[in-house]
Design a protein around this motif. Structure first.
Motif, PDB file in Angstrom:
ATOM      1  N   ASN A  59      33.636  37.681  38.834  1.00 56.00           N
ATOM      2  CA  ASN A  59      32.449  37.778  39.682  1.00 56.00           C
ATOM      3  C   ASN A  59      32.725  38.583  40.954  1.00 56.00           C
ATOM      4  O   ASN A  59      32.211  38.280  42.034  1.00 56.00           O
ATOM      5  CB  ASN A  59      31.951  36.370  40.045  1.00 56.00           C
ATOM      6  N   GLY A  60      33.549  39.629  40.812  1.00 55.11           N
ATOM      7  CA  GLY A  60      33.855  40.497  41.942  1.00 55.11           C
ATOM      8  C   GLY A  60      34.829  39.907  42.938  1.00 55.11           C
ATOM      9  O   GLY A  60      34.984  40.436  44.045  1.00 55.11           O
ATOM     10  N   MET A  61      35.505  38.813  42.564  1.00 52.10           N
ATOM     11  CA  MET A  61      36.422  38.139  43.489  1.00 52.10           C
ATOM     12  C   MET A  61      37.814  38.023  42.888  1.00 52.10           C
ATOM     13  O   MET A  61      37.985  37.954  41.673  1.00 52.10           O
ATOM     14  CB  MET A  61      35.894  36.745  43.842  1.00 52.10           C
ATOM     15  N   LEU A  62      38.810  37.981  43.774  1.00 53.21           N
ATOM     16  CA  LEU A  62      40.193  37.721  43.402  1.00 53.21           C
ATOM     17  C   LEU A  62      40.552  36.313  43.857  1.00 53.21           C
ATOM     18  O   LEU A  62      40.293  35.938  45.006  1.00 53.21           O
ATOM     19  CB  LEU A  62      41.124  38.737  44.066  1.00 53.21           C
ATOM     20  N   PHE A  63      41.138  35.520  42.954  1.00 51.73           N
ATOM     21  CA  PHE A  63      41.523  34.141  43.265  1.00 51.73           C
ATOM     22  C   PHE A  63      43.039  33.999  43.144  1.00 51.73           C
ATOM     23  O   PHE A  63      43.653  34.576  42.245  1.00 51.73           O
ATOM     24  CB  PHE A  63      40.839  33.159  42.308  1.00 51.73           C
ATOM     25  N   ALA A  64      43.603  33.203  44.047  1.00 50.74           N
ATOM     26  CA  ALA A  64      45.044  32.948  44.033  1.00 50.74           C
ATOM     27  C   ALA A  64      45.286  31.452  44.162  1.00 50.74           C
ATOM     28  O   ALA A  64      44.818  30.816  45.113  1.00 50.74           O
ATOM     29  CB  ALA A  64      45.740  33.696  45.174  1.00 50.74           C
ATOM     30  N   GLY A  65      46.029  30.895  43.202  1.00 48.18           N
ATOM     31  CA  GLY A  65      46.420  29.493  43.252  1.00 48.18           C
ATOM     32  C   GLY A  65      47.762  29.361  43.936  1.00 48.18           C
ATOM     33  O   GLY A  65      48.726  30.047  43.583  1.00 48.18           O
TER      34      GLY A  65
END
Length: 438
Positions: free
Chosen positions: A244-250
């Motif tokens: 959705n156009g986002m970068l996620f980092a755990g």
């Protein structure tokens, strides 16, 4: 002849009996149904007054007639093996019914069963048993794929592999604090990037490569040579996902950070921190407008990508959720609790477990791809240094990949290629066969 193995233990030479005419004593363990030696130095007859005319009808529960034998080189050399490609639930068993009760004083002795374990002497190039060795002399067992090459260079475990869109380079990231760039045409290392921190994860999206290291996410654009450092994470970054156009980092502290790329400023701007996990977030995947996160707190959280709110917490695992994967309308998850769980949405939209596949060891990583016939296959890495390949949805096994140490990174590529990276830092390149054996 008897040989000393260096520890004071006498071992019977597997290449034949003694140099005398044959054994003269009766094996008492065999008479009790408990002999597991093959070959045994003593006679296998039912009683001491039995004639030495062969093995009796009674057998032990050992490998003499109840274990399958796949051969010294696995299934790769047995192109006509029907049991592997059609119905692996009925394994081929050698030795059963072979020779009846005849066979001379020592009786029939079947070939040794090849264990699902690599021969350490073979790895070092020192195994003297050859085809008689009980352990594997091959990195895989299957006739559906083959290994193309090995790419040594990393000094520690490989935690990430990436193949950017439109690139002729393969990237691998390691705990040795480096990213190696591999030329796909020559198979040679084309460059090494030293990051100054252990690589915890790695992924590509379009021309971008994202690398998680302690307290940062590194972002490289392979087309424009843009090099960015995204700050905000606390501790090691273990998982990355794009959606959705986002970068996620755990991250190690249990949070999930989100950025959105700004074309105007040519940078990734932080937009949210998703909180809820009480342990490190070690796996992420995006599917069906949802972000799924697996954690060391043994839970999976489901996040709505429009609101970035947690809408469900899944608690069926009893240990670390190491990997999550979306396949069609299902979510697959694996854990150190030795299970792979398949989740499906109910009428209310919540996820429930519809099937649990059990493994004998903890499961480290999942990867999905299609074989040469476009059939879906699940790659499942376990902490006994074996990767199982399963057909979906049946979970019928297609083959195994063996490694020196645990495989933490699996990545698919174009044209039936896929890649694995193990705990020794070795990267291997695999390819699905064009036509499967019948």
């Amino acid at each position: 002849m008897d040989v000393d193995n260096g520890g004071g233990r006498r071992v019977y030479n597997r290449f034949g009996g003694s140099q005398n005419s044959g054994p003269s004593k009766i094996c008492h363990y065999f008479q009790q149904g408990r002999c597991t030696r093959n070959p045994c130095r003593f006679l296998h007859v039912l009683s001491e007054d039995s004639s030495n005319d062969g093995i009796g009808s009674k057998r032990s529960n050992g490998f003499a007639n109840d274990r399958d034998y796949s051969g010294p080189q696995g299934f790769a050399r047995r192109k006509s093996n029907p049991n592997f490609s059609s119905n692996h639930t009925v394994p081929s068993k050698w030795g059963r019914g072979h020779g009846g009760t005849g066979g001379g004083a020592a009786g029939y002795r079947p070939p040794p069963k090849v264990q699902d374990k690599l021969c350490q002497f073979w790895i070092d190039g020192k195994c003297s048993y050859g085809d008689s060795c009980r352990y594997r002399h091959q990195w895989f067992s299957s006739d559906s794929f083959t290994m193309l090459t090995q790419l040594p260079g990393h000094e520690q475990v490989i935690n990430g592999i990436a193949f950017p869109m439109g690139s002729d380079k393969l990237y691998s990231g390691s705990k040795d604090e480096s990213v190696r760039v591999w030329d796909c045409q020559t198979g040679q290392c084309a460059g090494v990037v030293n990051l100054g921190g252990e690589v915890g994860t790695m992924m590509s999206e379009g021309p971008w490569i994202f690398v998680g290291i302690p307290n940062f996410v590194k972002a490289w654009n392979t087309q424009t040579n843009t090099d960015l450092s995204l700050s905000g994470p606390v501790g090691q970054v273990y998982a990355l996902a794009v959606g959705n156009g986002m970068l996620f980092a755990g991250t190690q502290d249990g949070n999930i950070l989100a950025w959105r790329f700004s074309a105007t400023n040519n940078c990734f701007e932080p937009i949210a921190s998703l909180k809820g996990h009480t342990g490190a977030v070690v796996s992420l995947i995006v599917g069906a407008n949802r972000l799924y996160s697996g954690s060391t707190d043994s839970t999976i959280r489901v996040w709505d990508l429009d609101t970035l709110q947690c809408i469900q917490t899944l608690k069926d695992h009893t240990s670390v959720v190491m990997s999550v994967l979306c396949w069609e309308q299902f979510l697959l998850s694996c854990s150190l609790d030795q299970t792979i769980k398949v989740w499906a949405a109910t009428e209310t939209g919540s996820l429930e477990v519809t099937y649990t596949h059990k493994e004998e060891h903890g499961v480290l990583a999942l990867c999905g791809m299609h074989d040469a016939e476009a059939k879906p296959v699940l790659l499942c890495s376990c902490n006994n240094n074996v990767v199982h390949l399963y057909d979906l949805p049946s979970f019928n096994e297609r083959g195994k990949i063996f490694s020196k140490e645990e495989i933490r990174a699996i990545q698919i590529g174009p044209g039936g290629l896929f890649f694995t990276g193990d705990g020794t830092g070795e990267l291997k390149v695999w390819k699905w066969s064009e036509t499967a054996s019948l």
